[in-house]
Design a protein around this motif. Structure first.
Motif, PDB file in Angstrom:
ATOM      1  N   LYS A  19       2.236  14.191   1.962  1.00 56.48           N
ATOM      2  CA  LYS A  19       3.140  13.340   1.187  1.00 56.48           C
ATOM      3  C   LYS A  19       2.690  11.880   1.228  1.00 56.48           C
ATOM      4  CE  LYS A  19       7.121  16.389   1.824  1.00 56.48           C
ATOM      5  NZ  LYS A  19       8.517  16.523   2.324  1.00 56.48           N
ATOM      6  N   VAL A  20       3.192  11.098   0.279  1.00 58.39           N
ATOM      7  CA  VAL A  20       2.812   9.691   0.155  1.00 58.39           C
ATOM      8  C   VAL A  20       4.024   8.811   0.429  1.00 58.39           C
ATOM      9  CG1 VAL A  20       2.031   7.910  -1.475  1.00 58.39           C
ATOM     10  CG2 VAL A  20       0.953  10.170  -1.473  1.00 58.39           C
ATOM     11  N   GLN A  21       3.817   7.702   1.142  1.00 53.60           N
ATOM     12  CA  GLN A  21       4.925   6.802   1.434  1.00 53.60           C
ATOM     13  C   GLN A  21       4.488   5.345   1.339  1.00 53.60           C
ATOM     14  OE1 GLN A  21       6.114   8.039   5.382  1.00 53.60           O
ATOM     15  NE2 GLN A  21       4.659   6.678   6.387  1.00 53.60           N
ATOM     16  N   HIS A  69      -2.739  -2.608  20.327  1.00 57.74           N
ATOM     17  CA  HIS A  69      -1.466  -1.890  20.358  1.00 57.74           C
ATOM     18  C   HIS A  69      -0.709  -2.077  19.047  1.00 57.74           C
ATOM     19  CE1 HIS A  69       2.280  -0.222  21.824  1.00 57.74           C
ATOM     20  NE2 HIS A  69       2.908  -1.363  21.576  1.00 57.74           N
ATOM     21  N   LEU A  70      -0.660  -3.318  18.543  1.00 57.91           N
ATOM     22  CA  LEU A  70       0.020  -3.576  17.276  1.00 57.91           C
ATOM     23  C   LEU A  70      -0.633  -2.810  16.133  1.00 57.91           C
ATOM     24  CD1 LEU A  70       0.762  -7.408  17.403  1.00 57.91           C
ATOM     25  CD2 LEU A  70       2.450  -5.564  17.289  1.00 57.91           C
ATOM     26  N   TYR A  71      -1.955  -2.792  16.126  1.00 58.94           N
ATOM     27  CA  TYR A  71      -2.676  -2.052  15.086  1.00 58.94           C
ATOM     28  C   TYR A  71      -2.297  -0.568  15.139  1.00 58.94           C
ATOM     29  CZ  TYR A  71      -6.493  -0.153  12.286  1.00 58.94           C
ATOM     30  OH  TYR A  71      -7.228   0.528  11.328  1.00 58.94           O
ATOM     31  N   ASP A  72      -2.285  -0.011  16.336  1.00 57.10           N
ATOM     32  CA  ASP A  72      -1.954   1.412  16.485  1.00 57.10           C
ATOM     33  C   ASP A  72      -0.522   1.705  16.062  1.00 57.10           C
ATOM     34  OD1 ASP A  72      -4.507   1.956  17.408  1.00 57.10           O
ATOM     35  OD2 ASP A  72      -3.941   1.938  19.534  1.00 57.10           O
ATOM     36  N   ILE A  73       0.411   0.828  16.428  1.00 58.57           N
ATOM     37  CA  ILE A  73       1.817   1.040  16.084  1.00 58.57           C
ATOM     38  C   ILE A  73       2.021   0.960  14.573  1.00 58.57           C
ATOM     39  CG2 ILE A  73       4.142   0.059  16.210  1.00 58.57           C
ATOM     40  CD1 ILE A  73       3.449   1.563  18.695  1.00 58.57           C
ATOM     41  N   LEU A  74       1.534  -0.116  13.962  1.00 61.88           N
ATOM     42  CA  LEU A  74       1.763  -0.315  12.534  1.00 61.88           C
ATOM     43  C   LEU A  74       1.069   0.743  11.689  1.00 61.88           C
ATOM     44  CD1 LEU A  74       1.553  -4.206  12.213  1.00 61.88           C
ATOM     45  CD2 LEU A  74       3.579  -2.765  12.287  1.00 61.88           C
ATOM     46  N   THR A  75      -0.189   1.019  11.976  1.00 55.02           N
ATOM     47  CA  THR A  75      -0.894   2.040  11.184  1.00 55.02           C
ATOM     48  C   THR A  75      -0.328   3.426  11.471  1.00 55.02           C
ATOM     49  OG1 THR A  75      -2.649   2.224  12.873  1.00 55.02           O
ATOM     50  CG2 THR A  75      -3.021   0.690  11.042  1.00 55.02           C
ATOM     51  N   GLY A  76       0.146   3.645  12.690  1.00 53.72           N
ATOM     52  CA  GLY A  76       0.763   4.932  13.017  1.00 53.72           C
ATOM     53  C   GLY A  76       2.016   5.175  12.185  1.00 53.72           C
ATOM     54  N   ILE A  77       2.829   4.128  12.013  1.00 54.84           N
ATOM     55  CA  ILE A  77       4.029   4.249  11.188  1.00 54.84           C
ATOM     56  C   ILE A  77       3.646   4.365   9.711  1.00 54.84           C
ATOM     57  CG2 ILE A  77       6.098   3.043  10.392  1.00 54.84           C
ATOM     58  CD1 ILE A  77       6.314   1.814  13.208  1.00 54.84           C
ATOM     59  N   GLN A  78       2.688   3.552   9.277  1.00 53.49           N
ATOM     60  CA  GLN A  78       2.309   3.542   7.863  1.00 53.49           C
ATOM     61  C   GLN A  78       1.751   4.886   7.407  1.00 53.49           C
ATOM     62  OE1 GLN A  78      -0.321   0.166   8.064  1.00 53.49           O
ATOM     63  NE2 GLN A  78       1.286  -1.306   7.551  1.00 53.49           N
ATOM     64  N   TRP A  79       0.910   5.485   8.223  1.00 55.21           N
ATOM     65  CA  TRP A  79       0.312   6.777   7.860  1.00 55.21           C
ATOM     66  C   TRP A  79       1.138   7.970   8.334  1.00 55.21           C
ATOM     67  CZ3 TRP A  79      -3.259   2.722   8.095  1.00 55.21           C
ATOM     68  CH2 TRP A  79      -4.148   2.637   7.016  1.00 55.21           C
ATOM     69  N   GLY A  80       2.284   7.720   8.948  1.00 55.64           N
ATOM     70  CA  GLY A  80       3.165   8.807   9.348  1.00 55.64           C
ATOM     71  C   GLY A  80       2.759   9.522  10.617  1.00 55.64           C
ATOM     72  N   ARG A  81       1.869   8.920  11.400  1.00 60.46           N
ATOM     73  CA  ARG A  81       1.459   9.545  12.662  1.00 60.46           C
ATOM     74  C   ARG A  81       2.471   9.302  13.774  1.00 60.46           C
ATOM     75  NH1 ARG A  81      -3.570   7.266  10.879  1.00 60.46           N
ATOM     76  NH2 ARG A  81      -3.262   5.491  12.273  1.00 60.46           N
ATOM     77  N   LEU A  82       3.259   8.220  13.643  1.00 58.60           N
ATOM     78  CA  LEU A  82       4.288   7.892  14.624  1.00 58.60           C
ATOM     79  C   LEU A  82       5.662   7.923  13.964  1.00 58.60           C
ATOM     80  CD1 LEU A  82       2.677   4.835  16.495  1.00 58.60           C
ATOM     81  CD2 LEU A  82       2.732   7.228  17.243  1.00 58.60           C
ATOM     82  N   GLU A  83       6.665   8.197  14.749  1.00 58.39           N
ATOM     83  CA  GLU A  83       8.029   8.186  14.235  1.00 58.39           C
ATOM     84  C   GLU A  83       8.408   6.768  13.812  1.00 58.39           C
ATOM     85  OE1 GLU A  83      12.628   9.156  15.687  1.00 58.39           O
ATOM     86  OE2 GLU A  83      10.927   9.363  17.090  1.00 58.39           O
ATOM     87  N   LYS A 112       0.820  -1.213   0.000  1.00 61.76           N
ATOM     88  CA  LYS A 112       0.000   0.000   0.000  1.00 61.76           C
ATOM     89  C   LYS A 112       0.856   1.265   0.000  1.00 61.76           C
ATOM     90  CE  LYS A 112      -3.990  -1.890   2.523  1.00 61.76           C
ATOM     91  NZ  LYS A 112      -4.737  -1.813   3.802  1.00 61.76           N
ATOM     92  N   ALA A 113       0.280   2.312  -0.571  1.00 63.08           N
ATOM     93  CA  ALA A 113       0.819   3.667  -0.437  1.00 63.08           C
ATOM     94  C   ALA A 113      -0.103   4.422   0.524  1.00 63.08           C
ATOM     95  CB  ALA A 113       0.868   4.365  -1.792  1.00 63.08           C
ATOM     96  N   TYR A 114       0.483   5.203   1.422  1.00 59.72           N
ATOM     97  CA  TYR A 114      -0.271   5.868   2.478  1.00 59.72           C
ATOM     98  C   TYR A 114      -0.093   7.387   2.387  1.00 59.72           C
ATOM     99  CZ  TYR A 114       0.039   1.128   4.383  1.00 59.72           C
ATOM    100  OH  TYR A 114      -0.007  -0.237   4.542  1.00 59.72           O
ATOM    101  N   LEU A 143      -3.825   3.555  -0.895  1.00 58.13           N
ATOM    102  CA  LEU A 143      -3.770   3.156  -2.305  1.00 58.13           C
ATOM    103  C   LEU A 143      -3.140   1.773  -2.352  1.00 58.13           C
ATOM    104  CD1 LEU A 143      -4.221   3.965  -5.295  1.00 58.13           C
ATOM    105  CD2 LEU A 143      -1.854   4.785  -5.315  1.00 58.13           C
ATOM    106  N   TYR A 144      -3.949   0.785  -2.677  1.00 61.04           N
ATOM    107  CA  TYR A 144      -3.470  -0.598  -2.723  1.00 61.04           C
ATOM    108  C   TYR A 144      -2.774  -0.851  -4.051  1.00 61.04           C
ATOM    109  CZ  TYR A 144      -3.409  -5.697  -2.418  1.00 61.04           C
ATOM    110  OH  TYR A 144      -3.012  -7.002  -2.372  1.00 61.04           O
TER     111      TYR A 144
END
Length: 354
Positions: free
Chosen positions: A80-82, A330-344, A72-74, A133-134
């Motif tokens: 920005k997109v990553q 917790h895992l959901y929050d960590i992974l989605t936080g990194i994927q969408w750029g909400r977490l470092e 996916k692109a986030y 974006l899948y």
């Protein structure tokens, strides 16, 4: 690598993010590249999204010479997109290609292709909560003759689809049926490869589960029919007596990138993670004794999906009172936080599109 770009003359309107389904809408363009044993990879191009033409004797139609990936692109908050760990998808795709006797693509070329294609289509990346974006890279053999042999001609393509949540339940717990008749794969087969035949062969059990009101099938091993392997289109994990247990990669299980990410996050936080054989008997013994605390599936499409109920031979078992567990959330929050750029991104997993 030179990529020829031909842009569409009729751009499509972007869909409403609130109505997005998984894999129903596609972007304006697609990537195509051809392979032949004498020329290697050649004619890389991005063209308007359209139907493709195949010779009736194409290898893929008769012998299943096909592999695919999913990533996916986030859209980050700054616009920005990553991408998330794209090199892992590229390496898994090449492993799948080797197993199916399809040509491999050099890692640096594959990454450049992804960067270029997503860069062109990045306006299709939605920004609403939970959307992305899948990206579907795939490769198939297209020799124009009948006969079982290694592939001499192939095509590699990428298409993209703006998506919402994979499961209509979202992050809410899903119900899973343990399949005791059909098997997904066996050691020495193609279980570790991401090829279409694995999924086609799983549809019968999936249909049976759906008719009984279950979202996915939990597969057992193909030899002894007693060891847990994976859940439908996801890997599976359990929290048992404080430890995280997940089936080890024996060659019949897809080496999931989300699975790998979950393990790395959990270990970094001090959890004991065991990758080992886990039997149905041990699982239900842990459930009955109260030691099975949480269960979840993990994969690119759904990220993390809590399991609230298991069913085996029409007997139902509730996990964690049918609620999402603390570690799962917790895992959901960590992974989605990194994927969408909400977490470092302290792991170095994200890849910003230029």
């Amino acid at each position: 690598m030179d990529i020829k770009i031909t842009k569409t003359d009729c751009p499509s309107p972007k869909p409403d993010s609130s109505t997005l389904e998984f894999g129903k809408t596609f972007t304006d363009h697609m990537f195509i590249m051809d392979y032949s044993s004498d020329l290697g990879w050649h004619d890389a191009r991005i063209v308007p999204f359209a139907n493709i033409s195949l010779h009736p004797a194409s290898t893929v139609l008769h012998y299943g010479s096909e592999i695919f990936e999913g990533l996916k692109a986030y859209r980050r908050a700054d616009g920005k997109v990553q991408l998330f760990r794209p090199i892992e998808n590229i390496r898994r795709m090449n492993n799948s290609a080797e197993r199916l006797c399809l040509p491999q693509i050099p890692e640096e070329d594959a990454l450049y292709i992804l960067d270029t294609f997503v860069g062109l289509e990045q306006d299709w990346t939605p920004s609403a909560e939970g959307t992305s974006l899948y990206l579907r890279p795939f490769m198939f053999g297209n020799d124009e003759s009948l006969g079982v042999h290694a592939v001499h001609n192939a095509t590699f393509m990428i298409i993209a689809s703006p998506v919402g949540s994979y499961y209509k339940e979202g992050i809410n717990p899903v119900k899973i049926m343990i399949e005791s008749e059909d098997v997904r794969a066996v050691r020495g087969g193609t279980g570790y490869a991401k090829c279409g035949g694995n999924y086609a062969a799983s549809n019968r059990a999936g249909e049976k589960a759906e008719k009984k009101g279950y979202s996915q099938v939990l597969w057992l091993d193909g030899v002894e029919r007693k060891y847990i392997e994976e859940v439908g289109a996801m890997n599976v994990m359990f929290k048992i007596d404080g430890k995280i247990v997940t089936p080890k990669l024996t060659g019949s299980i897809l080496p999931g990138i989300t699975r790998k990410s979950c393990i790395e996050v959990l270990k970094s936080e001090g959890y004991t993670v065991e990758e080992r054989l886990l039997s149905v008997d041990e699982l239900f013994s842990a459930l009955e004794s109260g030691k099975l605390e949480e269960a979840w599936g993990c994969g690119t499409a759904a990220v993390v999906s809590p399991i609230g109920e298991l069913m085996l031979n029409d007997k139902k078992y509730t996990i964690n009172n049918g609620e999402i567990g603390k570690v799962t959330h917790h895992l959901y929050d960590i992974l989605t936080g990194i994927q969408w750029g909400r977490l470092e991104d302290t792991f170095g997993w994200t890849y910003p599109i230029k």
